[in-house]
Design an enzyme around this catalytic site. Structure first.
Site, PDB file in Angstrom:
ATOM      1  N   GLY A 183       0.832  -1.196   0.000  1.00 47.51           N
ATOM      2  CA  GLY A 183       0.000   0.000   0.000  1.00 47.51           C
ATOM      3  C   GLY A 183       0.863   1.240   0.000  1.00 47.51           C
ATOM      4  O   GLY A 183       2.063   1.190   0.250  1.00 47.51           O
ATOM      5  N   ASP A 193      -9.749   8.063  12.847  1.00 46.52           N
ATOM      6  CA  ASP A 193      -9.772   7.761  11.408  1.00 46.52           C
ATOM      7  C   ASP A 193     -10.322   6.360  11.133  1.00 46.52           C
ATOM      8  O   ASP A 193      -9.783   5.634  10.308  1.00 46.52           O
ATOM      9  CB  ASP A 193      -8.366   7.927  10.819  1.00 46.52           C
TER      10      ASP A 193
HETATM   11  N1  ATP Z   1       0.444  -4.552   8.860  1.00 47.19           N
HETATM   12  C1  ATP Z   1       0.026  -4.574   7.603  1.00 47.19           C
HETATM   13  N2  ATP Z   1      -0.217  -5.731   6.966  1.00 47.19           N
HETATM   14  C2  ATP Z   1      -0.638  -5.757   5.704  1.00 47.19           C
HETATM   15  N3  ATP Z   1      -0.863  -4.651   4.972  1.00 47.19           N
HETATM   16  C3  ATP Z   1      -0.658  -3.471   5.531  1.00 47.19           C
HETATM   17  C4  ATP Z   1      -0.198  -3.351   6.875  1.00 47.19           C
HETATM   18  N4  ATP Z   1      -0.095  -2.045   7.169  1.00 47.19           N
HETATM   19  C5  ATP Z   1      -0.469  -1.379   6.076  1.00 47.19           C
HETATM   20  N5  ATP Z   1      -0.806  -2.213   5.078  1.00 47.19           N
HETATM   21  C6  ATP Z   1      -1.251  -1.854   3.735  1.00 47.19           C
HETATM   22  O1  ATP Z   1      -0.706  -0.602   3.383  1.00 47.19           O
HETATM   23  C7  ATP Z   1      -1.740   0.360   3.196  1.00 47.19           C
HETATM   24  C8  ATP Z   1      -1.275   1.717   3.671  1.00 47.19           C
HETATM   25  O2  ATP Z   1      -0.980   1.618   5.057  1.00 47.19           O
HETATM   26  P1  ATP Z   1      -1.238   2.836   6.034  1.00 47.19           P
HETATM   27  O3  ATP Z   1      -2.661   3.269   5.865  1.00 47.19           O
HETATM   28  O4  ATP Z   1      -0.780   2.470   7.394  1.00 47.19           O
HETATM   29  O5  ATP Z   1      -0.247   3.886   5.392  1.00 47.19           O
HETATM   30  P2  ATP Z   1      -0.314   5.443   5.416  1.00 47.19           P
HETATM   31  O6  ATP Z   1       0.924   5.888   4.727  1.00 47.19           O
HETATM   32  O7  ATP Z   1      -0.489   5.933   6.812  1.00 47.19           O
HETATM   33  O8  ATP Z   1      -1.607   5.727   4.586  1.00 47.19           O
HETATM   34  P3  ATP Z   1      -2.590   6.959   4.693  1.00 47.19           P
HETATM   35  O9  ATP Z   1      -1.933   8.105   4.002  1.00 47.19           O
HETATM   36  O10 ATP Z   1      -3.826   6.443   3.998  1.00 47.19           O
HETATM   37  O11 ATP Z   1      -2.807   7.240   6.143  1.00 47.19           O
HETATM   38  C9  ATP Z   1      -2.930  -0.218   3.944  1.00 47.19           C
HETATM   39  O12 ATP Z   1      -4.131   0.257   3.428  1.00 47.19           O
HETATM   40  C10 ATP Z   1      -2.753  -1.711   3.704  1.00 47.19           C
HETATM   41  O13 ATP Z   1      -3.220  -2.075   2.442  1.00 47.19           O
END
Ligand code: ATP
Length: 566
Positions: free
Chosen positions: A173, A291
């Site tokens: 992601g 969130d």
């Molecule tokens: N522990 C995990 N196991 C599997 N997939 C994960 C995990 N953590 C995150 N992901 C994947 O990565 C994506 C992005 O993670 P996360 O939302 O924590 O990142 P972010 O950079 O904070 O995103 P945002 O800008 O949306 O807040 C998640 O939607 C999921 O698909």
């Protein structure tokens, strides 16, 4: 799809070579916890007392060219232009103008409740003492804390890995300031999810405080429905979180794959109950999540949920003590009041996700932990109807409905549903979606109010982990590498060149990304961020990532010899 790990694997960036090159920080100390809090926290087992993250890190050079201004313009809506939306800030997470009074109050609070500094002697003491018995006393700096049963469920150790300890398998992601990869640990072949955040981008977008908040929550949480953190560390350019890999992927994707993108009432009840348990735990520890949405709920291989993505969460410092409230029914025992753990936390940030945002957040008049119960109401509705209750054709319309409309329940079952929602179910949603946060369900005692609602009459919250989840993710390969429910990432994105493709909106084909992406205008977080970033530029404050701890965490049940002694 079959997949060969060896063909796609690539070592992590050569600039982030090994443990030695990682900027290390000492592990955190524990905060004081009252006996009542400790007892209650143990009750919510497995759990831990809160280590506060006050590490000291050697300074390093910041990129010369970072830019303090947010890049994207925020277009306010014609009918609704609250003051906090007028500034030209990013659409996904809109930051507010600093508020001097609030800053002052915050500084005063910090003086009143300083977090204990961690000195090298304190953390070496911690290491020596990690095998000590439950209930033994530890001294951190000038303060003494009682170790409780719960604190023994996490061991904080010196960092034992670095970027080069892992091999990248694929990208899972991508968010605003970072990417999440599936990685394999070289010496164990274990899979993990590694979140890599670019310091440069964080500085540019004032997200440093967010990353620190996320680390604090992840490092202090030990709950079956909250994603587990194993290691965190930083290099010159990046922050790293190595977390449990949730093989089931996003609950959002799992929902989308279902007929009508929805669940029956029993299914919705199950996931809502697990979410309540996770939120209750966070509130107990003094955090508001802020969130909640299906994208941030990940599925463990077993199908149980794991809440993730805490960068919009807000912590109360210090958390209040939990209380006990009389039950609303004479036949029920008194229940725990977790509302008072976050009572001193009122924040004015404009954070959340458009379709999930609470009225008080839109109004900008300050919000409390009640926002989490509002978002729970939206989530339950979405699980049942496949869409959110106030969704409009644009942000302005959505916000208008959030402020002025009641959720609609049609007399006919939703497509692919056999029944219309039951009265208790509709009643619960209405009470969670009460526009007045003071009268919203949960505003009295927190999660206990919601657990006591007739909709959850048949749910045994203590045994949730032993229930069979309605959706058990299909993991196609026994090693879990080819799991479902992840967004399809273009192969060219599978590099660690974060600057190149960060902030390309995640491909959410079903919903327009603007409606599902987080929005934030985070005055309280960003005030301090702005403040510290400005100091960084002037060279007064040398390292904005100083408080990001490099550490390895062991949880009860991990293969760690220390736990074998218990
Ligand atoms: N522990 C995990 N196991 C599997 N997939 C994960 C995990 N953590 C995150 N992901 C994947 O990565 C994506 C992005 O993670 P996360 O939302 O924590 O990142 P972010 O950079 O904070 O995103 P945002 O800008 O949306 O807040 C998640 O939607 C999921 O698909």
């Amino acid at each position: 799809m079959t997949f060969s790990p060896t063909s796609m694997s690539s070592s992590l960036s050569s600039s982030d070579t090994d443990v030695a090159s990682v900027i290390t920080a000492p592990p955190p100390s524990y905060s004081a916890a009252t006996q009542l809090q400790s007892r209650l926290k143990s009750f919510f087992s497995p759990t831990t007392t809160t280590p506060h993250l006050m590490g000291e890190v050697p300074s390093f050079t910041l990129p010369d060219d970072f830019d303090l201004t947010n890049q994207k313009g925020f277009k306010s809506n014609s009918w609704f232009t609250p003051a906090h939306m007028n500034s030209q800030k990013g659409i996904r997470r809109v930051s507010s103008a600093p508020n001097a009074n609030k800053l002052l109050v915050k500084q005063q609070q910090q003086q009143q409740y300083p977090r204990p500094p961690l000195t090298p002697s304190t953390h070496s003491l911690y290491h020596q003492s990690s095998k000590e018995d439950v209930g033994s006393m530890l001294t951190f700096g000038r303060r003494t804390f009682r170790r409780t049963y719960s604190s023994a469920s996490i061991k904080v150790k010196q960092l034992q890995v670095g970027p080069s300890s892992f091999v990248k398998i694929r990208m899972l992601g991508k968010g605003d300031v970072g990417k999440v990869y599936m990685v394999k640990q070289k010496n164990t072949d274990k899979l993990f999810a590694m979140k890599v955040l670019s310091k440069r981008v964080m500085l540019k977008r004032n997200k440093v405080k967010r990353a620190l908040a996320e680390q604090e929550i992840l490092a202090t949480s030990n709950h079956p429905f909250i994603v587990t953190l194993y290691h965190s560390f930083q290099s010159q350019d990046y922050l790293y979180f190595v977390m449990e890999y949730c093989m089931g992927g996003e609950f959002f994707r799992a929902l989308q794959l279902r007929p009508g993108k929805c669940l029956n009432e029993e299914g919705a009840q199950f996931y809502a109950a697990e979410v309540i348990a996770a939120l209750e735990y966070l509130h107990l520890h003094g955090f508001i999540y802020r969130d909640l949405k299906p994208e941030n709920i990940l599925l463990h291989q077993s199908g149980h949920i794991m809440l993730s993505d805490f960068d919009l969460s807000k912590g109360s410092s210090p958390p209040g003590n939990p209380g006990v409230v009389k039950s609303t029914s004479p036949n029920l025992p008194p229940s725990i009041d977790t509302k008072c753990c976050v009572n001193n936390l009122r924040t004015n940030s404009f954070v959340g996700t458009e379709e999930y945002i609470a009225p008080e957040v839109i109004k900008g008049c300050g919000h409390t932990s009640s926002v989490d119960w509002w978002t729970l109401g939206i989530l339950i509705y979405e699980m049942l109807y496949g869409t959110t209750p106030f969704k409009g054709s644009n942000r302005s319309e959505t916000f208008g409905r959030v402020l002025h409309c009641d959720p609609k329940f049609s007399h006919q079952p939703a497509p692919y549903q056999q029944h219309t929602p039951s009265s208790p179910c509709k009643g619960l949603i209405r009470r969670l979606l009460h526009k007045d946060e003071g009268r919203r369900l949960g505003s009295r005692a927190g999660a206990s109010d919601i657990k006591a609602h007739p909709f959850f009459k048949s749910v045994n919250f203590a045994l949730l982990r032993h229930e069979s989840p309605p959706i058990v993710p299909l993991v196609q390969l026994p090693n879990g590498i080819d799991a479902l429910n992840f967004r399809k990432m273009p192969p060219e994105s599978c590099s660690l060149d974060l600057e190149a493709d960060i902030n390309v909106s995640s491909p959410r084909s079903i919903y327009p990304s603007s409606a599902r992406a987080n929005t934030s205008h985070d005055d309280d977080n960003n005030n301090s961020n702005n403040d510290s970033t400005v100091k960084d530029v002037s060279g007064v404050n040398d390292n904005p990532f100083e408080k990001f701890n490099s550490m390895t965490l062991y949880h009860e049940g991990d293969s760690d010899p220390e736990f074998d002694h218990y």
